[in-house]
Design a protein around this motif. Sequence first.
Motif, PDB file in Angstrom:
ATOM      1  N   LEU A   1       0.559  66.150  55.418  1.00 39.86           N
ATOM      2  CA  LEU A   1      -0.515  66.448  56.365  1.00 39.86           C
ATOM      3  C   LEU A   1       0.050  66.618  57.759  1.00 39.86           C
ATOM      4  O   LEU A   1       0.927  65.866  58.197  1.00 39.86           O
ATOM      5  N   ASN A   2      -0.442  67.621  58.476  1.00 38.70           N
ATOM      6  CA  ASN A   2      -0.049  67.856  59.857  1.00 38.70           C
ATOM      7  C   ASN A   2      -0.966  67.068  60.788  1.00 38.70           C
ATOM      8  O   ASN A   2      -2.185  67.054  60.603  1.00 38.70           O
ATOM      9  N   LEU A   3      -0.369  66.416  61.774  1.00 34.70           N
ATOM     10  CA  LEU A   3      -1.131  65.637  62.743  1.00 34.70           C
ATOM     11  C   LEU A   3      -1.023  66.269  64.124  1.00 34.70           C
ATOM     12  O   LEU A   3      -0.069  67.001  64.414  1.00 34.70           O
ATOM     13  N   ALA A   4      -1.999  65.996  64.964  1.00 35.87           N
ATOM     14  CA  ALA A   4      -1.984  66.514  66.331  1.00 35.87           C
ATOM     15  C   ALA A   4      -0.755  65.981  67.060  1.00 35.87           C
ATOM     16  O   ALA A   4      -0.431  64.795  66.980  1.00 35.87           O
TER      17      ALA A   4
ATOM     18  N   ALA B   1      -6.746  59.722  61.456  1.00 28.72           N
ATOM     19  CA  ALA B   1      -6.558  61.169  61.317  1.00 28.72           C
ATOM     20  C   ALA B   1      -6.404  61.570  59.850  1.00 28.72           C
ATOM     21  O   ALA B   1      -6.948  62.595  59.408  1.00 28.72           O
ATOM     22  N   VAL B   2      -5.667  60.754  59.088  1.00 32.93           N
ATOM     23  CA  VAL B   2      -5.533  61.031  57.654  1.00 32.93           C
ATOM     24  C   VAL B   2      -6.887  60.894  56.962  1.00 32.93           C
ATOM     25  O   VAL B   2      -7.265  61.730  56.127  1.00 32.93           O
TER      26      VAL B   2
ATOM     27  N   LYS C   1       1.363  64.385  69.631  1.00 33.87           N
ATOM     28  CA  LYS C   1       1.101  63.399  70.670  1.00 33.87           C
ATOM     29  C   LYS C   1       2.259  62.419  70.676  1.00 33.87           C
ATOM     30  O   LYS C   1       2.814  62.110  69.625  1.00 33.87           O
ATOM     31  N   GLN C   2       2.661  61.954  71.853  1.00 31.23           N
ATOM     32  CA  GLN C   2       3.786  61.042  71.927  1.00 31.23           C
ATOM     33  C   GLN C   2       3.546  59.816  71.055  1.00 31.23           C
ATOM     34  O   GLN C   2       2.514  59.163  71.139  1.00 31.23           O
ATOM     35  N   GLY C   3       4.524  59.536  70.213  1.00 36.15           N
ATOM     36  CA  GLY C   3       4.442  58.387  69.336  1.00 36.15           C
ATOM     37  C   GLY C   3       3.913  58.690  67.950  1.00 36.15           C
ATOM     38  O   GLY C   3       4.125  57.918  67.022  1.00 36.15           O
ATOM     39  N   ILE C   4       3.212  59.795  67.794  1.00 35.75           N
ATOM     40  CA  ILE C   4       2.631  60.159  66.495  1.00 35.75           C
ATOM     41  C   ILE C   4       3.459  61.280  65.875  1.00 35.75           C
ATOM     42  O   ILE C   4       3.675  62.315  66.504  1.00 35.75           O
ATOM     43  N   PRO C   5       3.953  61.091  64.656  1.00 33.17           N
ATOM     44  CA  PRO C   5       4.765  62.147  64.023  1.00 33.17           C
ATOM     45  C   PRO C   5       3.932  63.382  63.737  1.00 33.17           C
ATOM     46  O   PRO C   5       2.721  63.297  63.522  1.00 33.17           O
ATOM     47  N   SER C   6       4.580  64.530  63.736  1.00 31.52           N
ATOM     48  CA  SER C   6       3.853  65.789  63.513  1.00 31.52           C
ATOM     49  C   SER C   6       3.392  65.939  62.076  1.00 31.52           C
ATOM     50  O   SER C   6       2.418  66.638  61.801  1.00 31.52           O
ATOM     51  N   GLN C   7       4.085  65.269  61.148  1.00 33.83           N
ATOM     52  CA  GLN C   7       3.715  65.350  59.735  1.00 33.83           C
ATOM     53  C   GLN C   7       3.878  63.993  59.076  1.00 33.83           C
ATOM     54  O   GLN C   7       4.779  63.230  59.417  1.00 33.83           O
ATOM     55  N   VAL C   8       2.993  63.705  58.112  1.00 32.39           N
ATOM     56  CA  VAL C   8       3.134  62.500  57.296  1.00 32.39           C
ATOM     57  C   VAL C   8       2.912  62.865  55.836  1.00 32.39           C
ATOM     58  O   VAL C   8       2.136  63.762  55.512  1.00 32.39           O
ATOM     59  N   LYS C   9       3.613  62.145  54.975  1.00 35.07           N
ATOM     60  CA  LYS C   9       3.390  62.299  53.539  1.00 35.07           C
ATOM     61  C   LYS C   9       2.332  61.297  53.106  1.00 35.07           C
ATOM     62  O   LYS C   9       2.359  60.132  53.505  1.00 35.07           O
ATOM     63  N   VAL C  10       1.394  61.750  52.268  1.00 34.92           N
ATOM     64  CA  VAL C  10       0.295  60.915  51.791  1.00 34.92           C
ATOM     65  C   VAL C  10       0.231  60.998  50.271  1.00 34.92           C
ATOM     66  O   VAL C  10       0.313  62.088  49.694  1.00 34.92           O
ATOM     67  N   THR C  11       0.087  59.860  49.614  1.00 35.15           N
ATOM     68  CA  THR C  11      -0.186  59.839  48.182  1.00 35.15           C
ATOM     69  C   THR C  11      -1.503  59.123  47.949  1.00 35.15           C
ATOM     70  O   THR C  11      -1.929  58.293  48.758  1.00 35.15           O
ATOM     71  N   GLN C  12      -2.166  59.471  46.836  1.00 38.85           N
ATOM     72  CA  GLN C  12      -3.470  58.876  46.511  1.00 38.85           C
ATOM     73  C   GLN C  12      -3.445  58.388  45.065  1.00 38.85           C
ATOM     74  O   GLN C  12      -2.921  59.061  44.177  1.00 38.85           O
ATOM     75  N   TRP C  13      -4.050  57.210  44.835  1.00 31.59           N
ATOM     76  CA  TRP C  13      -3.919  56.506  43.561  1.00 31.59           C
ATOM     77  C   TRP C  13      -5.264  55.927  43.120  1.00 31.59           C
ATOM     78  O   TRP C  13      -6.207  55.867  43.892  1.00 31.59           O
ATOM     79  N   GLY C  14      -5.281  55.453  41.872  1.00 30.02           N
ATOM     80  CA  GLY C  14      -6.449  54.733  41.378  1.00 30.02           C
ATOM     81  C   GLY C  14      -7.540  55.652  40.885  1.00 30.02           C
ATOM     82  O   GLY C  14      -7.307  56.569  40.096  1.00 30.02           O
ATOM     83  N   THR C  15      -8.760  55.407  41.346  1.00 32.13           N
ATOM     84  CA  THR C  15      -9.933  56.176  40.938  1.00 32.13           C
ATOM     85  C   THR C  15     -10.110  57.383  41.860  1.00 32.13           C
ATOM     86  O   THR C  15      -9.876  57.289  43.068  1.00 32.13           O
ATOM     87  N   GLN C  16     -10.532  58.498  41.287  1.00 36.44           N
ATOM     88  CA  GLN C  16     -10.767  59.675  42.108  1.00 36.44           C
ATOM     89  C   GLN C  16     -11.791  59.365  43.191  1.00 36.44           C
ATOM     90  O   GLN C  16     -12.721  58.581  42.996  1.00 36.44           O
ATOM     91  N   LEU C  17     -11.617  59.978  44.329  1.00 41.37           N
ATOM     92  CA  LEU C  17     -12.433  59.652  45.484  1.00 41.37           C
ATOM     93  C   LEU C  17     -13.922  59.821  45.211  1.00 41.37           C
ATOM     94  O   LEU C  17     -14.747  59.021  45.658  1.00 41.37           O
ATOM     95  N   SER C  18     -14.295  60.849  44.459  1.00 38.11           N
ATOM     96  CA  SER C  18     -15.706  61.103  44.185  1.00 38.11           C
ATOM     97  C   SER C  18     -16.347  60.011  43.337  1.00 38.11           C
ATOM     98  O   SER C  18     -17.563  59.822  43.364  1.00 38.11           O
TER      99      SER C  18
END
Length: 417
Positions: A98-101, A187-188, A103-120
């Motif tokens: 994911l791309n982030l805005a 943001a995520v 800003k000083q201190g905040i990385p431009s990109q982060v890796k995200v994983t999702q687990w468990g039950t589907q969000l819906s």
Amino acid sequence: MSRKSELGTPPQTYKAQGDDATSRRQEATRNTKKSDTDVHESLIPPNTAGGSRTWYTAGVAAVLALVGGCAVKQTFEGNLTNPEARMAFPAPLARSILNLAVKQGIPSQVKVTQWGTQLSDARHVLFYFGGMPTSAEEPALHSAAAGSDVYAARRIHVVCIDKPGMGSSKLSYFFSVRRDWPSIVSAVADQLKIQQYGVFGISNGGPYVMACLTHPEPAIRNRVKAGCMVVGTSDVWASGYFSWRNPSCFAEGIYNSLPVAVTGPLNYLLINFGRLYLFGLGGYKSLAKSFPNIDSDDAKRVLDQVLKDGSANAGLGSAIDCQQGLSPLYARSTTSADSAETAYSQISVPVSLWYGTTDSTVPMATAEWLQRTIPNSTLNKVEAGHGLYFSHAEKVLDDFVAKMEAARADPPSSVPA
């Protein structure tokens, strides 16, 4: 508040269906764009981190102690699982970059994983923060060690973010846990269309939990419905963690107060010594005797990936993480208006604290200080070491779910639409 308003709508990356781990893994792979695959396609099933702590530290704790316990010193005990009830190795619901805005201190990109039950279909959303070394691949190891999918069984949707400078998240030299991490989580959550969530951290994930619970901006802070810390560190001055009464913790504080240009390469060497010990010198065989359910090629690949993620960027990400969480130079003042006592005493959501009575890493005095300082907190003392979560995951999660349920019954907080 309705479940829909709390959880939001499922992200577009959600494609995996069913309970079969193989089909979920294949589906997730088809739906992860090649452009997103700084995300380690070499990884087998996407799991790692929590278990990585478990296994990596089991083999390399003695080495870490030689340099003041730079990352973590842990004690793990016992067979955690039944070898006759081995489950299919867990796979993530989705991986993404994911791309982030900017800003000083905040990385431009982060890796995200999702687990468990589907969000819906989830009843609760939990953001998980691992210790050191850590990786967004970690949550699967929690289920693998327990012998069942501990998150799906409780209809929990887990989101795990690689900390800045680790795994596939960009490095930011100016990253501050207290100032920046809650904004990254928020943001995520926005990009995944999640409105409210719980925060959960292990060991050096503790400061990340406290940052989310005490952030000065109500629009960010009020999105958090409950918190949980398992053997977690906190402000090392106020909690008494950094004290001559706790020699190993005192040594950690001194070591992690050194410039990251020094500690980063040392962390890199130590973590990779751990990899050599586990996968080149037979250490993994000894480990697997105590953890039968992780005696598999899948678990080996995942653990190896966790260690690689934890040592990314020549160890600089891990050095910044340890410096932010363990150095007294980065802890809150004990006397100013922004002291830890002042900030923690204003936490209004329920907080679960789980600490081991035989833990040689985080002293029980830290846990007792947290309980005294956080108004709506409960302290659970368990006869276990620093690997408490791997032997008590179901009990910890059941308690956390109860707190999230109680929070759902409260009047809804003001959060962004």
